[in-house]
Design an enzyme around this catalytic site. Structure first.
Site, PDB file in Angstrom:
ATOM      1  N   ASP A   1      -3.949   7.861   3.564  1.00  0.00           N
ATOM      2  CA  ASP A   1      -2.963   8.427   2.638  1.00  0.00           C
ATOM      3  C   ASP A   1      -2.696   9.893   2.982  1.00  0.00           C
ATOM      4  O   ASP A   1      -3.341  10.478   3.853  1.00  0.00           O
ATOM      5  CB  ASP A   1      -3.459   8.294   1.193  1.00  0.00           C
ATOM      6  CG  ASP A   1      -4.795   9.002   0.969  1.00  0.00           C
ATOM      7  OD1 ASP A   1      -4.827  10.250   1.053  1.00  0.00           O
ATOM      8  OD2 ASP A   1      -5.812   8.322   0.720  1.00  0.00           O
TER       9      ASP A   1
ATOM     10  N   ALA B   1     -15.853  12.326  -6.407  1.00  0.00           N
ATOM     11  CA  ALA B   1     -15.167  13.415  -5.704  1.00  0.00           C
ATOM     12  C   ALA B   1     -14.435  14.373  -6.639  1.00  0.00           C
ATOM     13  O   ALA B   1     -14.501  15.588  -6.465  1.00  0.00           O
ATOM     14  CB  ALA B   1     -14.177  12.818  -4.688  1.00  0.00           C
TER      15      ALA B   1
ATOM     16  N   GLY C   1     -17.018  11.162  -0.453  1.00  0.00           N
ATOM     17  CA  GLY C   1     -16.316   9.902  -0.640  1.00  0.00           C
ATOM     18  C   GLY C   1     -16.461   8.904   0.478  1.00  0.00           C
ATOM     19  O   GLY C   1     -15.636   8.001   0.608  1.00  0.00           O
TER      20      GLY C   1
ATOM     21  N   HIS D   1      -8.103   7.421  11.156  1.00  0.00           N
ATOM     22  CA  HIS D   1      -7.719   6.011  11.142  1.00  0.00           C
ATOM     23  C   HIS D   1      -6.219   5.781  10.973  1.00  0.00           C
ATOM     24  O   HIS D   1      -5.799   4.680  10.634  1.00  0.00           O
ATOM     25  CB  HIS D   1      -8.490   5.278  10.046  1.00  0.00           C
ATOM     26  CG  HIS D   1      -9.967   5.239  10.310  1.00  0.00           C
ATOM     27  ND1 HIS D   1     -10.913   5.062   9.313  1.00  0.00           N
ATOM     28  CD2 HIS D   1     -10.667   5.368  11.468  1.00  0.00           C
ATOM     29  CE1 HIS D   1     -12.121   5.082   9.853  1.00  0.00           C
ATOM     30  NE2 HIS D   1     -11.997   5.272  11.144  1.00  0.00           N
TER      31      HIS D   1
ATOM     32  N   ARG E   1       0.838  -1.207   0.000  1.00  0.00           N
ATOM     33  CA  ARG E   1       0.000   0.000   0.000  1.00  0.00           C
ATOM     34  C   ARG E   1       0.871   1.255   0.000  1.00  0.00           C
ATOM     35  O   ARG E   1       0.561   2.243  -0.652  1.00  0.00           O
ATOM     36  CB  ARG E   1      -0.919   0.024   1.236  1.00  0.00           C
ATOM     37  CG  ARG E   1      -1.781  -1.205   1.480  1.00  0.00           C
ATOM     38  CD  ARG E   1      -2.969  -1.317   0.561  1.00  0.00           C
ATOM     39  NE  ARG E   1      -2.630  -1.728  -0.783  1.00  0.00           N
ATOM     40  CZ  ARG E   1      -2.209  -2.953  -1.113  1.00  0.00           C
ATOM     41  NH1 ARG E   1      -2.050  -3.882  -0.206  1.00  0.00           N
ATOM     42  NH2 ARG E   1      -1.938  -3.249  -2.365  1.00  0.00           N
TER      43      ARG E   1
END
Length: 228
Positions: free
Chosen positions: A90, A215, A170, A105, A57
């Site tokens: 991110d 978005a 989103g 998170h 990731r």
């Protein structure tokens, strides 16, 4: 004094930059059951698998860029006091230029010690078994996994309660406790929901306006109207 805008952003915000979300595939994330790679139990059972999953990731995140939606939110700071509260791990909001971002998170480009008190470190390379904090404890992704406390939730709720305008983009509004944040906004506050397939279509507690777009299209459209 500038009006306060609070933006609640979720996976759909980053999807337009090419980042995948496990909720797009029946609970699978890149072919893995989310409980295997996003829970304390999964980490205890298969730490190498979990570290490798987040290494992939992290590498993917290094290859993508903020989209038009991320960039449009930055423009709002010209006229408004903007606070972004994101479920995303991110750094695309920051890379676009947003100055105030709270990550509910956790963050993919950070790791932390597995021993309390948690020590958090900036980290953009692979994380492996044997990478320790200075107290000789294994490092783990700085991610809030399923079943773990969301330590920044009270701060996020307080920030949401101060909003003069609320923007939700989103997010499916199905994942708790994050989905509860919108209800901390004061009654009657203008609330904009940007989602191509909104799950929430009405609420007696929200002054809700729907923008049925993804978005990267809906956010620039809304930002343009709010700036004009």
């Amino acid at each position: 004094m500038k009006k306060k805008i609070v933006v609640l952003s979720g996976a759909g915000m980053s999807a337009d930059s090419g980042l995948k979300t496990f909720r797009d595939a029946d609970g699978l994330w890149e072919g893995h059951d989310v409980m295997e790679v996003a829970s304390p139990q999964g980490f205890r059972a298969q730490p190498q698998l979990v570290l490798q999953f987040y290494n992939e990731r992290r590498r993917q995140l290094l290859q993508v860029e903020p989209n038009a939606g991320h960039k449009a939110l930055v423009e709002l700071e010209l006229k408004y006091d903007v606070q972004i509260i994101t479920q995303n791990v991110d750094d695309l909001h920051e890379r676009a230029g947003s100055s105030r971002v709270l990550h509910l998170h956790g963050e993919l480009f950070k790791v932390r010690s597995t021993a309390p008190p948690y020590k958090v470190y900036e980290w953009k390379k692979d994380l492996n078994i044997g990478d320790y904090c200075e107290m000789s404890h294994q490092l783990r992704p700085h991610i809030v996994w399923f079943g773990e406390e969301v330590p920044l939730l009270p701060k996020a709720a307080d920030l949401t309660s101060q909003a003069d305008i609320l923007i939700i983009v989103g997010t499916s509004l199905q994942v708790y406790p994050a989905a509860s944040l919108m209800y901390y906004a004061r009654r009657g506050v203008p609330t904009y929901l940007i989602d191509p397939k909104p799950a929430l279509t009405h609420s007696s507690d929200l002054n809700l306006k729907l923008i049925a777009s993804k978005a990267s299209e809906g956010v620039p459209e809304l930002v343009s109207s709010l700036l004009n």
